[in-house]
Design a protein around this motif. Structure first.
Motif, short mmCIF file in Angstrom:
data_model
loop_
_atom_site.label_atom_id
_atom_site.label_comp_id
_atom_site.label_asym_id
_atom_site.label_seq_id
_atom_site.Cartn_x
_atom_site.Cartn_y
_atom_site.Cartn_z
N MET A 139 2.05 2.21 -3.31
CA MET A 139 1.05 2.85 -4.18
C MET A 139 1.03 4.36 -3.96
N GLY A 140 1.81 4.83 -2.97
CA GLY A 140 1.77 6.25 -2.65
C GLY A 140 0.84 6.57 -1.49
N ILE A 141 0.33 5.52 -0.82
CA ILE A 141 -0.56 5.74 0.32
C ILE A 141 0.29 6.03 1.56
N ASN A 142 -0.05 7.09 2.27
CA ASN A 142 0.61 7.37 3.53
C ASN A 142 0.00 6.45 4.59
N THR A 143 0.64 5.31 4.81
CA THR A 143 0.02 4.26 5.62
C THR A 143 -0.17 4.70 7.07
N ALA A 201 0.84 -1.19 0.00
CA ALA A 201 0.00 0.00 0.00
C ALA A 201 0.88 1.25 0.00
N GLY A 202 1.97 1.22 0.76
CA GLY A 202 2.90 2.34 0.78
C GLY A 202 3.49 2.59 -0.60
#
Lengths: 291, 255
Positions: free
Chosen positions: A180-184, A177-178
């Protein structure tokens, strides 16, 4: 009489479902049973009467109290759990930390409000409606309807929005997920925020129903909501809802059949039976443990 | 112009120093292949570039910016995207949801929709399965999804981790043709491959990694003629006498 208890159980069960969702969301994302959730629930009602005491008016006080409880959820994650994740500490460290936090919150509430039981203000002019011979109070109807609306909003948020998609991605694989550019870390904090506000709303509803509150009120309710989450299949949103209803209704029926002093154990007897038949809970997936 | 520059990079993996002073440069528009045995440090190098593993020493420069200690989500925003090895897709999300996540850093919804239809054009199999859960698809389809998802962020540099792993030979060829197509559209590519033969054939230059260090690098065509590379990575048996023996033993075993 049975119908009466089913109605009682449904309204209380819906509120349990709201708390259970908090356990379920956090477990889904971190594979962590957040034992501080019961204390967060207790904090909710106390925050609201704090603001009522300062003459904010009922609705603003509820809003502020609920938001503050959401912020408490984020604070717990940031201060105590995030540092553990960063150091890749074993899951058991986070678990014991949440138990510790639960007592810290409880003690702070005792220091601030005293440990005795206090009356919670009537939220509404309580009237009784008769449906099929059962007596239902407006408070119960409000409790049921508010919970249903909130759970519908939560479901939409998770299934139908961008941030919900990100939450589901983090739940399935945090590292990817990280990428993908998601700020986890933001998503995890947001999940604690959602858990905090839904617990606080449940807290206001249940305190308003019993017209009472006290610092340790989250202990039994927290355990029951946790049982509801496990019963439905932890990490599954609709599982938490069904679990809450099952626990609520069985508690109501137990009160009529065996007397209300046995109601708490019946919820857990049901939990144990369900788990023997379906170890992952009613809607749970097998092999949910992360490798 | 150099798009990516890795300077004297050291990365630890637990107690092991997995990268020991890697130097690498990628020009805009190039395909570069990284080859090496398991544990040579290829995946660690990608993890260092994408920010998922902390760098111990050295520098990573992308488009003149130092990104050595950036977080993964910031690196995606700058234009580096990783297509993960094999089953890196989210198994319990649909094909379309996986693609949407690839575009997570982009804001304009209509542009994202356009990119999704471009991906469906490029990978018709994914269009047929847009509502299917990614985990229920075949290995080849999941690989295509991983590549398509990486392209959704409109990267300038695409990192490909073992795109041919576990795929049937005809699929491997299809995937490699796609990689060439992607490159023709102006996206630079850093490719990790076990299938060194294929990788060197489509790349401009190659780096050979051994024990966390660059052992050799140069134009792929020249490296393919290098005796050592042929022996170690292209599976060639140099000694004709040995190969004769192998053929004889196979023939006599009645297989």
């Amino acid at each position: 009489m049975i119908l009466q208890q089913i109605f009682n159980g449904l309204s209380l069960g819906m509120a349990y479902a709201l708390i259970a969702v908090g356990y379920s969301l956090v477990f889904g994302i971190l594979r962590l049973v957040n034992f501080s959730h019961g204390a967060v629930y207790a904090f909710g009602a106390h925050a609201v009467i704090f603001f009522i005491g300062y003459h904010f008016g009922l609705i603003p006080a509820i809003l502020l109290g609920v938001l503050l409880t959401g912020a408490l959820g984020v604070l717990i994650d940031r201060v105590a759990l995030y540092p553990l994740r960063k150091k890749k500490s074993p899951g058991i460290s986070s678990l014991i930390t949440t138990i510790g936090i639960s007592y810290i919150i409880q003690n702070l509430l005792m220091m601030g409000f005293g440990s005795e039981k206090k009356p919670f203000p009537k939220l509404f002019d309580n009237r009784i409606v008769h449906i099929l011979g059962a007596r239902i109070s407006t408070m119960q109807i409000i409790m049921f309807v508010t919970s249903v609306i909130l759970l519908a909003i939560l479901t939409f948020l998770i299934k139908g929005t961008k941030i919900g998609l990100a939450m589901r991605a983090v739940e399935q694989n945090e590292k990817n997920a990280g990428l993908m550019g998601i700020n986890t870390n933001f998503i995890i904090a947001f999940t604690f925020f959602l858990g905090g506000i839904s617990a606080a709303i449940a807290s206001v509803l249940i305190s308003g129903y019993y017209e009472i509150l006290y610092p340790t009120m989250g202990f039994m309710v927290g355990l029951k909501a946790f049982a509801a989450a496990v019963l439905g299949g932890i990490g599954v949103l609709h599982g938490a809802i069904v679990g809450g209803l099952v626990i609520g209704v069985s508690e109501g029926l137990a009160a009529t059949w065996f007397g209300s002093q046995y109601r708490d154990s019946v919820a857990f007897i049901i939990l144990i039976i369900v788990l023997i038949v379906r170890p992952a809970g009613l809607f749970g997936r097998k092999g949910i443990e992360k490798v | 112009m150099s798009l990516l520059k890795v300077e004297n990079l050291y990365t630890n993996y637990g107690r092991i120093t997995a990268l020991k002073g890697i130097n690498l440069e990628l020009q805009e528009g190039e395909i570069i292949s990284l080859i090496g045995a398991n544990g040579a440090g290829k995946s660690t190098l990608l993890a260092s570039i994408t920010g998922t593993v902390p760098v111990a020493k050295g520098k990573i420069i992308f488009d003149k910016k130092d990104i050595t200690h950036h977080r993964p989500n910031d690196i995606v925003k700058l234009g580096i995207s990783l297509s993960m090895e094999g089953r890196g897709v989210f198994p319990r999300l649909t094909v379309e949801e996986n693609l949407l996540l690839g575009a997570y850093t982009r804001k304009n919804k209509s542009e994202i929709t356009t990119t999704i239809s471009e991906m469906y054009e490029m990978f018709p199999r994914l269009a047929q399965r847009r509502k299917q859960l990614a985990g229920t698809m075949s290995g080849g389809e999941q690989q295509m999804l991983a590549i398509a998802r990486a392209l959704m962020s409109k990267p300038r540099l695409l990192l490909l981790d073992e795109p041919s792993l576990g795929l049937a030979p005809n699929l491997v060829k299809i995937i490699f043709d796609m990689i060439k197509d992607i490159n023709r559209k102006g996206i630079s590519i850093l490719l990790i491959e076990q299938n060194a033969n294929m990788a060197m054939r489509i790349s401009n230059r190659s780096y050979v990694l051994e024990n966390g260090q660059v052992k050799l690098h140069g134009h792929s065509k020249e490296l393919m003629n290098n005796k050592e590379v042929r022996k170690a990575y292209l599976g060639e048996i140099i000694d004709p006498a040995v190969s004769k023996k192998v053929i004889q033993s196979l023939a006599s075993s009645n297989l």
